[in-house]
Write a protein that holds these residues in place. Structure first.
Motif, short mmCIF file in Angstrom:
data_model
loop_
_atom_site.label_atom_id
_atom_site.label_comp_id
_atom_site.label_asym_id
_atom_site.label_seq_id
_atom_site.Cartn_x
_atom_site.Cartn_y
_atom_site.Cartn_z
N TYR A 170 -16.22 -13.90 37.56
CA TYR A 170 -17.25 -13.71 38.59
C TYR A 170 -17.36 -12.24 38.99
O TYR A 170 -18.46 -11.74 39.26
CB TYR A 170 -16.96 -14.57 39.82
CG TYR A 170 -17.71 -15.89 39.79
CD1 TYR A 170 -19.08 -15.93 39.97
CD2 TYR A 170 -17.05 -17.08 39.54
CE1 TYR A 170 -19.79 -17.12 39.92
CE2 TYR A 170 -17.74 -18.29 39.49
CZ TYR A 170 -19.11 -18.30 39.68
OH TYR A 170 -19.81 -19.48 39.63
N ALA A 172 -17.02 -9.75 37.09
CA ALA A 172 -17.71 -9.03 36.01
C ALA A 172 -19.14 -9.49 35.82
O ALA A 172 -19.88 -8.90 35.03
CB ALA A 172 -16.94 -9.22 34.70
N LEU A 173 -19.57 -10.51 36.56
CA LEU A 173 -20.89 -11.09 36.35
C LEU A 173 -21.99 -10.14 36.81
O LEU A 173 -21.94 -9.58 37.91
CB LEU A 173 -21.00 -12.41 37.14
CG LEU A 173 -22.27 -13.24 36.92
CD1 LEU A 173 -22.35 -13.73 35.48
CD2 LEU A 173 -22.29 -14.41 37.89
N ASP A 174 -22.99 -9.98 35.95
CA ASP A 174 -24.15 -9.16 36.29
C ASP A 174 -24.93 -9.84 37.41
O ASP A 174 -25.20 -11.05 37.36
CB ASP A 174 -25.04 -9.02 35.05
CG ASP A 174 -26.18 -8.04 35.24
OD1 ASP A 174 -26.80 -8.03 36.32
OD2 ASP A 174 -26.47 -7.28 34.30
N ASP A 175 -25.29 -9.08 38.43
CA ASP A 175 -26.00 -9.64 39.58
C ASP A 175 -27.31 -10.31 39.18
O ASP A 175 -27.79 -11.22 39.87
CB ASP A 175 -26.29 -8.55 40.62
CG ASP A 175 -25.03 -8.07 41.33
OD1 ASP A 175 -24.02 -8.80 41.29
OD2 ASP A 175 -25.06 -6.97 41.91
N ALA A 176 -27.89 -9.88 38.07
CA ALA A 176 -29.17 -10.43 37.64
C ALA A 176 -29.02 -11.66 36.74
O ALA A 176 -30.01 -12.28 36.36
CB ALA A 176 -29.98 -9.36 36.90
N ALA A 177 -27.77 -12.00 36.42
CA ALA A 177 -27.55 -13.12 35.51
C ALA A 177 -27.99 -14.44 36.14
O ALA A 177 -27.76 -14.67 37.33
CB ALA A 177 -26.07 -13.20 35.12
#
Length: 227
Positions: A170, A172-177
């Motif tokens: 979480y 590392a998750l791209d905010d736009a994903a």
């Protein structure tokens, strides 16, 4: 192995049309979230954290045992799960993420996820085979091709994870994903996801018809959660 379950229960449930949060909608006289929490405890989890709409905290507190920790959910499911992870903290070795909208998940399904985690898996999801013919369609709604069913699976919850693995994924998750579940989050981080058999009773309640079907099958699950 100390297992903490996070129950995502902050959704409005607008498609169910109940005029209240979906997790508080009654099934056989008890809120959906209460069924989900009982199944998790009966399946072997040690603690449960429920993410709730901030304005409905008192209603959830009245519906659940005092041992359940309530935390404010976010505007999205991702935000709610992150809030639940923070509440679980480092005391959890493994984390299960479950939907309150799957109230009749039997304890055996929960136990299978926990057993896989105890066996060393870093991420586990319960699945069922796809039995209907499945096709791809083009932009005009015309069938383009049939998809082989043999390798396809329907994914359910609870989904289980090594806590540190899920926290890192979480972070590392791209905010736009735009990912649909927590298994997709860890897969995006390169973590393999194992599968275990799911259960047809773990069907998600989304529309009124789903609730009516759950009312018909509630007896068997009730006997397993409260023998």
């Amino acid at each position: 192995m100390h297992a903490v379950a996070i129950v995502a229960a902050a959704g409005s449930g607008s498609r169910l049309g109940a005029g209240q949060p979906k997790a508080l909608v009654p099934l056989a006289g008890r809120p959906l979230v209460a069924w989900a929490v009982d199944a998790l405890f009966a399946g072997g989890v040690d603690e449960v954290v429920v993410t709730v709409p901030p304005a409905e905290r008192a209603a959830f507190a009245a519906a659940l045992p005092g041992t359940v920790q309530l935390v404010d959910g976010g505007a999205t499911r991702t935000a709610s799960v992150c809030a639940g992870l923070a509440a679980a903290g480092p005391r959890a070795d493994v984390v299960l993420v479950h939907d309150a909208a799957r109230p009749l998940t039997p304890p055996d399904a929960v136990a299978r996820v926990l057993d896989a985690l105890a066996g060393g898996a870093r991420a586990v999801v319960p699945v069922l085979p796809v039995v209907d013919t499945t096709v791809l369609v083009d932009d005009d709604g015309v069938v383009a091709e049939a998809v082989p069913r043999a390798p396809l699976r329907r994914v359910q919850t609870p989904q289980g994870f090594d806590r540190a693995t899920l926290v890192a994924a979480y972070a590392a998750l791209d905010d736009a994903a735009e990912l649909t579940d927590d298994a997709a989050v860890v897969r995006a981080a390169g973590v393999p996801v194992r599968t275990v058999p799911g259960d047809e009773r773990s069907a998600k309640i989304t529309v009124p018809h789903d609730l009516a079907l759950a009312e018909l099958s509630v007896g068997l699950t009730a006997s397993e959660v409260h023998p």
